[in-house]
Design a protein around this motif. Structure first.
Motif, PDB file in Angstrom:
ATOM      1  N   ARG A   1      55.758 -22.636  29.577  1.00 17.26           N
ATOM      2  CA  ARG A   1      55.883 -23.559  28.188  1.00 17.26           C
ATOM      3  C   ARG A   1      56.380 -24.902  28.397  1.00 17.26           C
ATOM      4  NH1 ARG A   1      57.774 -18.707  25.740  1.00 17.26           N
ATOM      5  NH2 ARG A   1      59.989 -19.618  25.503  1.00 17.26           N
ATOM      6  N   LEU A   2      57.167 -25.119  29.251  1.00 13.16           N
ATOM      7  CA  LEU A   2      57.656 -26.434  29.549  1.00 13.16           C
ATOM      8  C   LEU A   2      56.933 -27.242  30.453  1.00 13.16           C
ATOM      9  CD1 LEU A   2      60.103 -28.277  29.482  1.00 13.16           C
ATOM     10  CD2 LEU A   2      61.038 -27.581  31.626  1.00 13.16           C
ATOM     11  N   LYS A   3      55.980 -26.591  31.438  1.00  7.96           N
ATOM     12  CA  LYS A   3      54.769 -27.370  31.821  1.00  7.96           C
ATOM     13  C   LYS A   3      53.787 -27.738  31.075  1.00  7.96           C
ATOM     14  CE  LYS A   3      51.515 -26.494  35.802  1.00  7.96           C
ATOM     15  NZ  LYS A   3      51.980 -27.659  36.358  1.00  7.96           N
ATOM     16  N   GLU A   4      53.357 -26.805  30.111  1.00  9.75           N
ATOM     17  CA  GLU A   4      52.580 -26.976  29.031  1.00  9.75           C
ATOM     18  C   GLU A   4      52.965 -28.284  28.170  1.00  9.75           C
ATOM     19  OE1 GLU A   4      50.422 -22.679  28.259  1.00  9.75           O
ATOM     20  OE2 GLU A   4      52.594 -23.208  27.313  1.00  9.75           O
ATOM     21  N   ALA A   5      54.298 -28.304  27.942  1.00 15.59           N
ATOM     22  CA  ALA A   5      54.685 -29.263  27.079  1.00 15.59           C
ATOM     23  C   ALA A   5      54.782 -30.769  27.814  1.00 15.59           C
ATOM     24  CB  ALA A   5      56.010 -29.124  26.586  1.00 15.59           C
ATOM     25  N   ASP A   6      54.800 -30.799  28.945  1.00  9.52           N
ATOM     26  CA  ASP A   6      54.621 -32.034  29.742  1.00  9.52           C
ATOM     27  C   ASP A   6      53.082 -32.411  29.913  1.00  9.52           C
ATOM     28  OD1 ASP A   6      57.204 -32.253  30.284  1.00  9.52           O
ATOM     29  OD2 ASP A   6      57.194 -31.234  32.219  1.00  9.52           O
TER      30      ASP A   6
ATOM     31  N   GLN B   1      62.426 -29.376  23.130  1.00  7.97           N
ATOM     32  CA  GLN B   1      63.219 -30.910  23.121  1.00  7.97           C
ATOM     33  C   GLN B   1      62.512 -31.541  23.775  1.00  7.97           C
ATOM     34  OE1 GLN B   1      66.165 -31.788  21.913  1.00  7.97           O
ATOM     35  NE2 GLN B   1      66.309 -29.637  21.054  1.00  7.97           N
ATOM     36  N   ARG B   2      61.774 -31.497  24.889  1.00  4.75           N
ATOM     37  CA  ARG B   2      60.807 -32.219  25.649  1.00  4.75           C
ATOM     38  C   ARG B   2      59.827 -32.597  24.594  1.00  4.75           C
ATOM     39  NH1 ARG B   2      59.766 -31.866  31.117  1.00  4.75           N
ATOM     40  NH2 ARG B   2      61.824 -30.964  31.013  1.00  4.75           N
TER      41      ARG B   2
ATOM     42  N   ASP C   1      59.959 -34.084  14.756  1.00  5.30           N
ATOM     43  CA  ASP C   1      59.877 -32.732  14.388  1.00  5.30           C
ATOM     44  C   ASP C   1      59.935 -32.883  12.673  1.00  5.30           C
ATOM     45  OD1 ASP C   1      60.250 -30.156  13.226  1.00  5.30           O
ATOM     46  OD2 ASP C   1      61.714 -29.590  14.760  1.00  5.30           O
ATOM     47  N   ALA C   2      58.759 -32.505  12.188  1.00  5.79           N
ATOM     48  CA  ALA C   2      58.527 -32.751  10.803  1.00  5.79           C
ATOM     49  C   ALA C   2      59.675 -32.133   9.938  1.00  5.79           C
ATOM     50  CB  ALA C   2      57.231 -32.756  10.076  1.00  5.79           C
ATOM     51  N   PHE C   3      59.965 -30.859  10.370  1.00  5.84           N
ATOM     52  CA  PHE C   3      60.719 -29.816   9.754  1.00  5.84           C
ATOM     53  C   PHE C   3      62.256 -30.311   9.826  1.00  5.84           C
ATOM     54  CE2 PHE C   3      63.348 -26.596   8.357  1.00  5.84           C
ATOM     55  CZ  PHE C   3      62.786 -25.968   7.326  1.00  5.84           C
ATOM     56  N   GLU C   4      62.635 -30.891  10.940  1.00  6.90           N
ATOM     57  CA  GLU C   4      63.901 -31.339  11.222  1.00  6.90           C
ATOM     58  C   GLU C   4      64.115 -32.658  10.390  1.00  6.90           C
ATOM     59  OE1 GLU C   4      64.948 -33.228  15.044  1.00  6.90           O
ATOM     60  OE2 GLU C   4      66.521 -31.656  15.231  1.00  6.90           O
ATOM     61  N   GLU C   5      63.039 -33.529  10.055  1.00  7.56           N
ATOM     62  CA  GLU C   5      63.103 -34.625   9.583  1.00  7.56           C
ATOM     63  C   GLU C   5      63.128 -34.455   7.926  1.00  7.56           C
ATOM     64  OE1 GLU C   5      63.016 -39.112   9.614  1.00  7.56           O
ATOM     65  OE2 GLU C   5      63.367 -37.585  11.271  1.00  7.56           O
ATOM     66  N   LYS C   6      62.501 -33.461   7.481  1.00  8.07           N
ATOM     67  CA  LYS C   6      62.428 -33.393   5.993  1.00  8.07           C
ATOM     68  C   LYS C   6      62.114 -32.132   5.485  1.00  8.07           C
ATOM     69  CE  LYS C   6      62.708 -37.766   4.467  1.00  8.07           C
ATOM     70  NZ  LYS C   6      63.519 -38.547   3.487  1.00  8.07           N
ATOM     71  N   GLY C   7      62.911 -31.033   6.443  1.00  9.72           N
ATOM     72  CA  GLY C   7      62.662 -29.832   6.141  1.00  9.72           C
ATOM     73  C   GLY C   7      63.224 -29.013   4.776  1.00  9.72           C
ATOM     74  N   GLU C   8      62.555 -28.177   4.173  1.00  9.31           N
ATOM     75  CA  GLU C   8      63.292 -27.422   2.995  1.00  9.31           C
ATOM     76  C   GLU C   8      63.372 -26.012   3.446  1.00  9.31           C
ATOM     77  OE1 GLU C   8      60.641 -28.232  -0.276  1.00  9.31           O
ATOM     78  OE2 GLU C   8      60.828 -30.262  -0.214  1.00  9.31           O
TER      79      GLU C   8
ATOM     80  N   PHE D   1      54.694 -31.980  14.684  1.00 10.97           N
ATOM     81  CA  PHE D   1      55.416 -32.968  14.792  1.00 10.97           C
ATOM     82  C   PHE D   1      54.561 -34.375  14.817  1.00 10.97           C
ATOM     83  CE2 PHE D   1      56.478 -29.646  17.982  1.00 10.97           C
ATOM     84  CZ  PHE D   1      58.009 -29.932  18.101  1.00 10.97           C
ATOM     85  N   ALA D   2      54.992 -35.463  14.555  1.00 11.50           N
ATOM     86  CA  ALA D   2      54.323 -36.602  14.294  1.00 11.50           C
ATOM     87  C   ALA D   2      54.760 -37.918  15.173  1.00 11.50           C
ATOM     88  CB  ALA D   2      54.326 -36.808  12.850  1.00 11.50           C
ATOM     89  N   SER D   3      53.998 -38.833  15.389  1.00 10.23           N
ATOM     90  CA  SER D   3      54.310 -39.982  16.182  1.00 10.23           C
ATOM     91  C   SER D   3      55.204 -40.907  15.386  1.00 10.23           C
ATOM     92  CB  SER D   3      53.286 -40.502  16.822  1.00 10.23           C
ATOM     93  OG  SER D   3      52.127 -40.909  16.064  1.00 10.23           O
ATOM     94  N   SER D   4      55.638 -42.069  15.980  1.00 10.49           N
ATOM     95  CA  SER D   4      56.550 -42.957  15.240  1.00 10.49           C
ATOM     96  C   SER D   4      55.927 -43.601  14.065  1.00 10.49           C
ATOM     97  CB  SER D   4      57.297 -43.894  16.147  1.00 10.49           C
ATOM     98  OG  SER D   4      56.465 -44.770  16.773  1.00 10.49           O
ATOM     99  N   GLN D   5      54.660 -43.544  14.154  1.00  8.77           N
ATOM    100  CA  GLN D   5      54.132 -44.644  12.853  1.00  8.77           C
ATOM    101  C   GLN D   5      53.946 -43.909  11.716  1.00  8.77           C
ATOM    102  OE1 GLN D   5      52.560 -43.633  15.885  1.00  8.77           O
ATOM    103  NE2 GLN D   5      51.266 -45.304  16.507  1.00  8.77           N
TER     104      GLN D   5
END
Length: 254
Positions: A148-153, A182-183, A190-197, A216-220
């Motif tokens: 999974r870590l390799k796939e994330a990279d 984390q990678r 992480d959208a849920f970490e940002e505004k999760g209910e 997940f979403a990019s910074s824009q």
């Protein structure tokens, strides 16, 4: 924009009862603009009655559809369609480009071959009014954290080439504290970490104890809300986010 990610377990619920129309109902009630699906059958086997599930859902919901096979096998009988299994993107907006990228995987059809490069990491470029975005969805290895870590990279290598804002969704088979998540968070929000209910748990239905499905979403991209859809239909609950995405001018790499 509402974005929904949903592992549909080939249209079967947590008791393995096939009911693709229930999946349709969950998606319809969510009223999402973009839907990403994992564990989708296309003429696969009797377990899903050989239905092209993504095409059927798209037709029922009035959405545009792109399917990304992980596996594409010869039919059981000559003249029948190929048997395919993978992921799909459904959109109310035009899909102007689509790719099915490869990641390192251990095939459930040929596990004796070990890790190999296989497709099943779709990227849809979607035109929504005055903006374009890249929508990726994935289903990471359930058996091997190092893989999974390799796939994330590998996913991040594709995402870094994106021209427009990025949304990455999927069944990551990993909890938030894991190195692979984390990678991803090194590059995306992480959208849920940002505004999760709620607690964010998605698996297994009906009493989930793990958060393994993500948006997940990019910074824009601004995350307005994120929540788990506690509607039974699969062995996972879906995750939905409400996002604000800027117009095209001034957009750079995530």
């Amino acid at each position: 924009m509402k974005v929904l990610t949903f592992n549909i377990h080939h249209g079967a619920d947590h008791q393995n009862r096939l009911n693709l129309d229930r999946i349709r109902q969950v998606i319809e009630q969510a009223d999402a603009d973009v839907v990403t699906l994992q564990e989708v059958d296309k003429h696969w086997s009797d377990r899903s009655r050989f239905v092209d599930q993504a095409a059927w859902l798209g037709e029922q919901l009035g959405m545009k559809v792109r399917f990304a096979p992980i596996y594409s096998l010869d039919p059981l009988h000559p003249g029948y369609p190929r048997r395919e299994y993978g992921l799909a993107v459904l959109s109310r907006y035009p899909i102007i480009r689509f790719s099915n990228h490869e990641l390192s995987r251990i095939s459930s059809q040929e596990p004796e071959k070990g890790v190999q490069s296989l497709p099943g990491f779709p990227e849809a470029v979607i035109q929504a009014g005055g903006t374009k975005m890249h929508v990726f969805t994935t289903h990471l290895s359930w058996m091997d954290p190092e893989l999974r870590l390799k796939e994330a990279d590998e996913m991040m290598a594709f995402i870094r080439q994106a021209r427009y804002p990025v949304i990455l969704t999927g069944d990551m088979n990993a909890v938030p504290e894991s190195p692979e998540i984390q990678r991803i968070r090194d590059h995306l929000t992480d959208a849920f970490e940002e505004k999760g209910e709620g607690n964010g748990m998605t698996y297994p239905v009906p009493q989930p104890v793990r958060r393994i499905d993500y948006i997940f979403a990019s910074s824009q991209v601004k995350v307005l809300q994120c929540y788990v859809l506690q509607e039974e239909g699969s062995d996972h609950y879906g995750v939905q986010a409400e996002l604000w995405i800027p117009k095209e001018e001034g957009m750079g790499n995530p």
